[in-house]
Write a protein that holds these residues in place. Sequence first.
Motif, PDB file in Angstrom:
ATOM      1  N   VAL A 450      -6.468  -2.133 -10.551  1.00 49.99           N
ATOM      2  CA  VAL A 450      -5.484  -1.152 -11.025  1.00 49.99           C
ATOM      3  C   VAL A 450      -5.458   0.041 -10.078  1.00 49.99           C
ATOM      4  O   VAL A 450      -4.381   0.502  -9.658  1.00 49.99           O
ATOM      5  CB  VAL A 450      -5.814  -0.699 -12.463  1.00 49.99           C
ATOM      6  N   CYS A 451      -6.628   0.560  -9.732  1.00 48.82           N
ATOM      7  CA  CYS A 451      -6.687   1.706  -8.818  1.00 48.82           C
ATOM      8  C   CYS A 451      -6.097   1.350  -7.460  1.00 48.82           C
ATOM      9  O   CYS A 451      -5.420   2.178  -6.821  1.00 48.82           O
ATOM     10  CB  CYS A 451      -8.137   2.171  -8.663  1.00 48.82           C
ATOM     11  N   TRP A 452      -6.346   0.138  -7.020  1.00 45.52           N
ATOM     12  CA  TRP A 452      -5.770  -0.329  -5.748  1.00 45.52           C
ATOM     13  C   TRP A 452      -4.244  -0.363  -5.817  1.00 45.52           C
ATOM     14  O   TRP A 452      -3.552   0.073  -4.896  1.00 45.52           O
ATOM     15  CB  TRP A 452      -6.329  -1.714  -5.446  1.00 45.52           C
ATOM     16  N   SER A 453      -3.726  -0.874  -6.930  1.00 43.03           N
ATOM     17  CA  SER A 453      -2.262  -0.975  -7.061  1.00 43.03           C
ATOM     18  C   SER A 453      -1.626   0.404  -7.211  1.00 43.03           C
ATOM     19  O   SER A 453      -0.530   0.644  -6.707  1.00 43.03           O
ATOM     20  CB  SER A 453      -1.905  -1.860  -8.254  1.00 43.03           C
ATOM     21  N   PHE A 454      -2.306   1.327  -7.895  1.00 40.06           N
ATOM     22  CA  PHE A 454      -1.762   2.682  -8.040  1.00 40.06           C
ATOM     23  C   PHE A 454      -1.655   3.368  -6.685  1.00 40.06           C
ATOM     24  O   PHE A 454      -0.718   4.142  -6.449  1.00 40.06           O
ATOM     25  CB  PHE A 454      -2.658   3.514  -8.964  1.00 40.06           C
ATOM     26  N   ALA A 455      -2.598   3.086  -5.795  1.00 36.24           N
ATOM     27  CA  ALA A 455      -2.557   3.699  -4.463  1.00 36.24           C
ATOM     28  C   ALA A 455      -1.284   3.315  -3.720  1.00 36.24           C
ATOM     29  O   ALA A 455      -0.735   4.114  -2.951  1.00 36.24           O
ATOM     30  CB  ALA A 455      -3.784   3.284  -3.659  1.00 36.24           C
ATOM     31  N   ARG A 456      -0.802   2.127  -3.949  1.00 35.72           N
ATOM     32  CA  ARG A 456       0.401   1.644  -3.271  1.00 35.72           C
ATOM     33  C   ARG A 456       1.677   1.993  -4.035  1.00 35.72           C
ATOM     34  O   ARG A 456       2.770   1.924  -3.466  1.00 35.72           O
ATOM     35  CB  ARG A 456       0.316   0.128  -3.095  1.00 35.72           C
ATOM     36  N   ALA A 457       1.544   2.320  -5.315  1.00 41.52           N
ATOM     37  CA  ALA A 457       2.726   2.472  -6.161  1.00 41.52           C
ATOM     38  C   ALA A 457       3.229   3.915  -6.256  1.00 41.52           C
ATOM     39  O   ALA A 457       4.426   4.141  -6.468  1.00 41.52           O
ATOM     40  CB  ALA A 457       2.437   1.953  -7.569  1.00 41.52           C
ATOM     41  N   TYR A 458       2.342   4.897  -6.135  1.00 45.21           N
ATOM     42  CA  TYR A 458       2.721   6.275  -6.433  1.00 45.21           C
ATOM     43  C   TYR A 458       2.621   7.169  -5.212  1.00 45.21           C
ATOM     44  O   TYR A 458       1.801   6.952  -4.319  1.00 45.21           O
ATOM     45  CB  TYR A 458       1.831   6.845  -7.546  1.00 45.21           C
ATOM     46  N   GLU A 459       3.480   8.209  -5.248  1.00 47.43           N
ATOM     47  CA  GLU A 459       3.401   9.238  -4.229  1.00 47.43           C
ATOM     48  C   GLU A 459       2.118  10.040  -4.413  1.00 47.43           C
ATOM     49  O   GLU A 459       1.612  10.178  -5.534  1.00 47.43           O
ATOM     50  CB  GLU A 459       4.609  10.172  -4.355  1.00 47.43           C
ATOM     51  N   PRO A 460       1.568  10.590  -3.338  1.00 48.16           N
ATOM     52  CA  PRO A 460       0.340  11.393  -3.482  1.00 48.16           C
ATOM     53  C   PRO A 460       0.464  12.519  -4.492  1.00 48.16           C
ATOM     54  O   PRO A 460      -0.485  12.832  -5.196  1.00 48.16           O
ATOM     55  CB  PRO A 460       0.119  11.928  -2.063  1.00 48.16           C
ATOM     56  N   LYS A 461       1.660  13.114  -4.590  1.00 51.11           N
ATOM     57  CA  LYS A 461       1.818  14.246  -5.512  1.00 51.11           C
ATOM     58  C   LYS A 461       1.667  13.799  -6.964  1.00 51.11           C
ATOM     59  O   LYS A 461       1.252  14.588  -7.820  1.00 51.11           O
ATOM     60  CB  LYS A 461       3.182  14.897  -5.308  1.00 51.11           C
ATOM     61  N   GLU A 462       1.999  12.540  -7.273  1.00 55.65           N
ATOM     62  CA  GLU A 462       1.885  12.060  -8.650  1.00 55.65           C
ATOM     63  C   GLU A 462       0.423  11.866  -9.062  1.00 55.65           C
ATOM     64  O   GLU A 462       0.038  12.105 -10.201  1.00 55.65           O
ATOM     65  CB  GLU A 462       2.636  10.730  -8.814  1.00 55.65           C
ATOM     66  N   LEU A 463      -0.388  11.412  -8.123  1.00 52.18           N
ATOM     67  CA  LEU A 463      -1.791  11.145  -8.436  1.00 52.18           C
ATOM     68  C   LEU A 463      -2.706  12.335  -8.162  1.00 52.18           C
ATOM     69  O   LEU A 463      -3.899  12.284  -8.487  1.00 52.18           O
ATOM     70  CB  LEU A 463      -2.302   9.947  -7.622  1.00 52.18           C
ATOM     71  N   LYS A 464      -2.161  13.387  -7.583  1.00 50.36           N
ATOM     72  CA  LYS A 464      -2.998  14.517  -7.186  1.00 50.36           C
ATOM     73  C   LYS A 464      -3.814  15.100  -8.340  1.00 50.36           C
ATOM     74  O   LYS A 464      -5.008  15.401  -8.172  1.00 50.36           O
ATOM     75  CB  LYS A 464      -2.141  15.600  -6.545  1.00 50.36           C
ATOM     76  N   PRO A 465      -3.260  15.241  -9.562  1.00 48.16           N
ATOM     77  CA  PRO A 465      -4.074  15.801 -10.656  1.00 48.16           C
ATOM     78  C   PRO A 465      -5.264  14.916 -11.047  1.00 48.16           C
ATOM     79  O   PRO A 465      -6.184  15.393 -11.707  1.00 48.16           O
ATOM     80  CB  PRO A 465      -3.072  15.917 -11.820  1.00 48.16           C
ATOM     81  N   PHE A 466      -5.222  13.646 -10.658  1.00 48.22           N
ATOM     82  CA  PHE A 466      -6.258  12.706 -11.097  1.00 48.22           C
ATOM     83  C   PHE A 466      -7.182  12.270  -9.965  1.00 48.22           C
ATOM     84  O   PHE A 466      -8.039  11.402 -10.153  1.00 48.22           O
ATOM     85  CB  PHE A 466      -5.605  11.460 -11.703  1.00 48.22           C
ATOM     86  N   SER A 491     -15.010  -0.467  -3.491  1.00 53.46           N
ATOM     87  CA  SER A 491     -14.963   0.030  -2.117  1.00 53.46           C
ATOM     88  C   SER A 491     -13.589  -0.227  -1.494  1.00 53.46           C
ATOM     89  O   SER A 491     -13.029   0.642  -0.821  1.00 53.46           O
ATOM     90  CB  SER A 491     -16.065  -0.648  -1.295  1.00 53.46           C
ATOM     91  N   ALA A 492     -13.033  -1.422  -1.758  1.00 53.47           N
ATOM     92  CA  ALA A 492     -11.706  -1.742  -1.220  1.00 53.47           C
ATOM     93  C   ALA A 492     -10.643  -0.853  -1.848  1.00 53.47           C
ATOM     94  O   ALA A 492      -9.721  -0.386  -1.154  1.00 53.47           O
ATOM     95  CB  ALA A 492     -11.395  -3.214  -1.489  1.00 53.47           C
ATOM     96  N   ALA A 493     -10.740  -0.591  -3.159  1.00 57.27           N
ATOM     97  CA  ALA A 493      -9.770   0.278  -3.825  1.00 57.27           C
ATOM     98  C   ALA A 493      -9.874   1.705  -3.293  1.00 57.27           C
ATOM     99  O   ALA A 493      -8.857   2.390  -3.085  1.00 57.27           O
ATOM    100  CB  ALA A 493      -9.999   0.247  -5.336  1.00 57.27           C
ATOM    101  N   PHE A 494     -11.093   2.171  -3.078  1.00 58.44           N
ATOM    102  CA  PHE A 494     -11.282   3.515  -2.528  1.00 58.44           C
ATOM    103  C   PHE A 494     -10.665   3.603  -1.128  1.00 58.44           C
ATOM    104  O   PHE A 494      -9.991   4.581  -0.788  1.00 58.44           O
ATOM    105  CB  PHE A 494     -12.768   3.838  -2.481  1.00 58.44           C
ATOM    106  N   GLN A 495     -10.884   2.577  -0.341  1.00 57.10           N
ATOM    107  CA  GLN A 495     -10.323   2.552   1.012  1.00 57.10           C
ATOM    108  C   GLN A 495      -8.798   2.584   0.971  1.00 57.10           C
ATOM    109  O   GLN A 495      -8.160   3.309   1.749  1.00 57.10           O
ATOM    110  CB  GLN A 495     -10.818   1.312   1.738  1.00 57.10           C
ATOM    111  N   GLU A 496      -8.209   1.826   0.051  1.00 55.96           N
ATOM    112  CA  GLU A 496      -6.752   1.801  -0.070  1.00 55.96           C
ATOM    113  C   GLU A 496      -6.214   3.178  -0.467  1.00 55.96           C
ATOM    114  O   GLU A 496      -5.197   3.635   0.056  1.00 55.96           O
ATOM    115  CB  GLU A 496      -6.345   0.746  -1.108  1.00 55.96           C
ATOM    116  N   ASN A 497      -6.907   3.841  -1.380  1.00 55.32           N
ATOM    117  CA  ASN A 497      -6.466   5.164  -1.800  1.00 55.32           C
ATOM    118  C   ASN A 497      -6.605   6.187  -0.680  1.00 55.32           C
ATOM    119  O   ASN A 497      -5.745   7.065  -0.519  1.00 55.32           O
ATOM    120  CB  ASN A 497      -7.274   5.622  -3.018  1.00 55.32           C
ATOM    121  N   VAL A 498      -7.688   6.075   0.088  1.00 48.41           N
ATOM    122  CA  VAL A 498      -7.864   6.991   1.205  1.00 48.41           C
ATOM    123  C   VAL A 498      -6.721   6.836   2.203  1.00 48.41           C
ATOM    124  O   VAL A 498      -6.154   7.817   2.709  1.00 48.41           O
ATOM    125  CB  VAL A 498      -9.223   6.754   1.896  1.00 48.41           C
TER     126      VAL A 498
END
Length: 1156
Positions: A450-466, A491-498
Amino acid sequence: MPLSETENGFSGGEGGGEADAIVQTCVLGSFSERGETTALISSLPEVHGDLGPRESTTERFLVIMNRYQEQPHLLDPHLEWMLNMILDFIRSEKSPPSLVHLCFKFLYVICKVRGYKIFMQLFPHEVADVQPVLDLMSRQDPSDSETWETRYMLLLWLSMTCLIPFDLSRLDGHLESDGGKAREPIMDRILAIAKVSYTKKRLGDFLDWNLATISQTNDQSLRNIVVLDGALQSLAKLFKHGKRDDLLQYAPAVLQCLEKKHLSESSEAMLRKLGVKLTQRLGLTFLKPRLAAWRYQRGNRSLAANLSMSQSAADSTGATSEVETKEQEEDYDIPEEVETVIEHLLLGLKDKETIVRWSAAKGIGRVTGRLPKELADEVVGSVLDCFSFQETDNAWHGGCLALAELGRRGLLLPSRLTDVVPLIIKSLIYEEKRGACSVGSNVRDAACYVCWSFARAYEPKELKPFVTQIASALLITAVFDRNVNCRRAASAAFQENVGRQGTFPHGIDILTTADYYAVGNLNNCYLNISVYIAGFPEYTKSMIDHLVAMKINHWDGMIRELATKALHNLTPQVPDYMAATVLPQLLKMAVGIDLHGRHGAIQACGQITHALYKVGLQTNRTVVDMISPECVDALKNIHQMLMRPAICSLIEKLSLSKMPFKNDPIITGWQWIIDDTIKTLHLVSSGAKDGIMAALVSALSALCEEYYQASPGQADPQMQDALVSQYTEGLNNPQMLTRCGSALALGCLPKFMIHGKLKQVCLKCLCAETQKEGTFTEARRDAITSVAQVSVKAGACAEGSPDSTLCSANVDEVYGTLLSSMVDYTTDSRGDVGAWVREAAMTSLKDVTMLVASSAPEILSADMVKCMMCCLAQQSAEKIDRYRAHAGTIFLHLLHSTDPVVPHIPHREELLGIFPIETTTTLNWNAPSHAFKYIAQLLGLFEYQYHTLLGLTVSVGGITESTVHFSSQSLFDHLKLIQSDSAALGQFGETLLRIFRDNLHNDRVSVSFLKMLNQILANSCFEIFTMQENHPFCVDLLALCKEFKKSKDISKLRACISVLCGLIQFQGEVRKKVLSQLLLLLCHSFPVIRKTTASQMYEMLLTYDDVVDPEVLDDAMTLLSDTNWESDLATVRPHRNQLCDWLGVPRPQPVTKVTI
């Protein structure tokens, strides 16, 4: 062609090693068997009628094709010509059915390796191919299980021909045949065979047949399950690829049929999955195929563009305006059946099988994408209901998969993130205890997705509060999760978000340390990576809080232990937070009712206190300055909660932390716990005793070091006398584990505690070691270890007091005991348990020798060193890999030691030639192929010959194939070198006889010796002796073999028979004596011995034809082979006497028993 490691740039190591010593990869470069494959296919017309050649040809083709299972793309350039060759045989009118079936079997093998989706595209699919394929398919028998490959490949071929862009009715031509009977249309024939294609005119009939099949078939038998599987798959494909306008009118009937069938209650996971799959396809049929205008759309999916795109561009590519959305949804009528579909899909999210939940999650995403915004939001709310602690782990997993699908498709609007993110954080640490283990690893893995998919789905401004919450949770999972798949997923999800978001604090720095591969090692994660990440203040406290809340009370003891060590390592980051907040929490847990939490909290209290002490050393503060008085008092009271390993760990850490408890009553309580634990070790489960022993030994050592010194280096006399007396008395305790604990306790005492008590301690330990009862093997092992530990701590001095140091007065006794332990071969139901004692003795000899050689080499006598090195040589030649490696490593260590140099090593120069310095690192003692070729060279050194040959005896005469092979090969190589040297061979023979005499009644050695001797005689290693009549070696050997004639041991008698048959090659009167012994065994009281003797004598006469007169040779051999030697003695004795006459040996005279 296969490429080995060497061809890829890697060294293959030394030649001649074992197969396991050289690793080769199997990377193929191309299809290299074209010639052989062509020959095999061309031979099909010749081999199809003959079972043997047909099977061998098929098997060889299978072997060739299976080599490319991992790299099937290498077949692509060759698929067409192989297919064409085989199709030529199939299309030929002269080909009999057996050849056609064999051809299709070959096609199936190719198809299986390459994959049907690729291979089926190569089938010819012209208009002219439809009729022949259909005719061939019509002639098949569906019930013939031998030709299923033919039907399988024909269905694939037929599916390709159906793709021709014409109405199949055009192929019917004139439906009236020559005989006047009407022919069946092409379409009807295809439907009758496969039921997989349709036209508008026949769609209703096909669906009626399919629904009737589903309704009338149950899932109680394998055949019915297969029928249901096929029917559901065909419907799912139909509603996936068919036109909505054609299928919409039938969708309600299909849905109603599915509801009545109750597939969700089926025990077959595949049927439940197909039910969910078909349900979602029906839902998509009910809804118009349009994309929801309200969905969230990220401006750009390119990673580079995402990082460089300006904020204005992101805003301009946002979601469609609300006005447009409302206009598009005004005439959007939602059928009632959609609600039923969504209910079934939501139910599928909670199924017990992952494949069903995954299919349901994809269905939720697809159906929601066609709903209006309000209804879609209700679906999202229903999905969030899965994340209730009343739900099972299956529901949590399905909910995570659904959220990932919704987020990936832009159907989870940013406004919902405030509800979703907390649930995902909970899912990342979800774990539910079930009995002795837990469930939830799949939930945590899906939450990472889920975290991996959110990294690809949302703009940084949408996830910034979280960002802070998500980053901390992912790192906690990546570092502290028990399951390696979850750590790597996080680790892979963290990398995708970074990469995608660019807002995670210190993302790049952390990724270089906590990458996908680094998190694979659990110890590394807890003890190293966690410390690095905690160096960033954003993550420090969240990691510590997680360890305290979730890992200190974990059901797995290893995780609890690692968590306490991690807290120790993290304490320097925030010592004040640890002392003021974490330690009070742990002290409450340490007296709680949860046993796991209590155990972990007690250990954590000790680890944190010790870490605070280390921090205090750097800041000139004591522990009591850093923690509150209430915490100090609470630490004293923990000892009342008797969890022995944890309490021992706490005692150790508090002692190392120099807590101000000297002369405090708590010290007496701690000592009582240690002593009581030693006395009650026999009540502990076998799996926990080793851990408890290690913990109490560490605790006692630290306790004595800190609290039992009257002055620096001076023991408290009262405690010294009490402890030494108590533990030496414990060495005579009837409980074996109490003896072990007492021995280990004596060994761990600091130097000042044994000063003036060395004689008392060593004497008791040596006495304990000499008690050879089989039940006290572990006690002897620990006593030996203790002797070495005490000796090393006391030190060595040539003229010192025997009560304080190792000196000339007591060194002989110590070495004598250690060397006698090297021959402890005690066995019980567990096997060679004496090996534990031998291993401890070897280690102790090394430690004591290095001490004496460095401090007082003059007390080391030449005999001591010689006996030690010979015993090590013997152990390094024996059969058990582990102990051979241990002995060999110590042997080389002592030989090559330069600081200090071990004096009086026999044949030092020759040994250095055999074992150069590089062998200390390159010689693999565990591998028989490496070790024995070095060990056998010691046979050429007189001082080592006896012990080396004694060790080789049990290896050559053993039962492990590799050990026997390489040890005997090395032995024979040595014998070949000395075969022409009568003096060297004579000395070797004397050593053999000496070993035989010394171990005549030792079954461990004697049976192996006879087996080895049989191999030596069979290889004619003593040929130089056979030329001399009545050679003393043979005479003495025969005399020793006679000692076994009254034995009742079958294996020993059989080995003796083989040796006697080998001795027949010697000349002179000794041959007659050997024959006499063999003929006596022909009338042995054991039938199996008589039979074995006859068989061995038959082979002997075949090998050595000069034993008997050629005129009676055939008669003697016939008598030996045809007589039933297992008959009663009265029957076989005349035959034996006849052999005596033929062989010229006096008949044995029966001995009359005198009754008194």
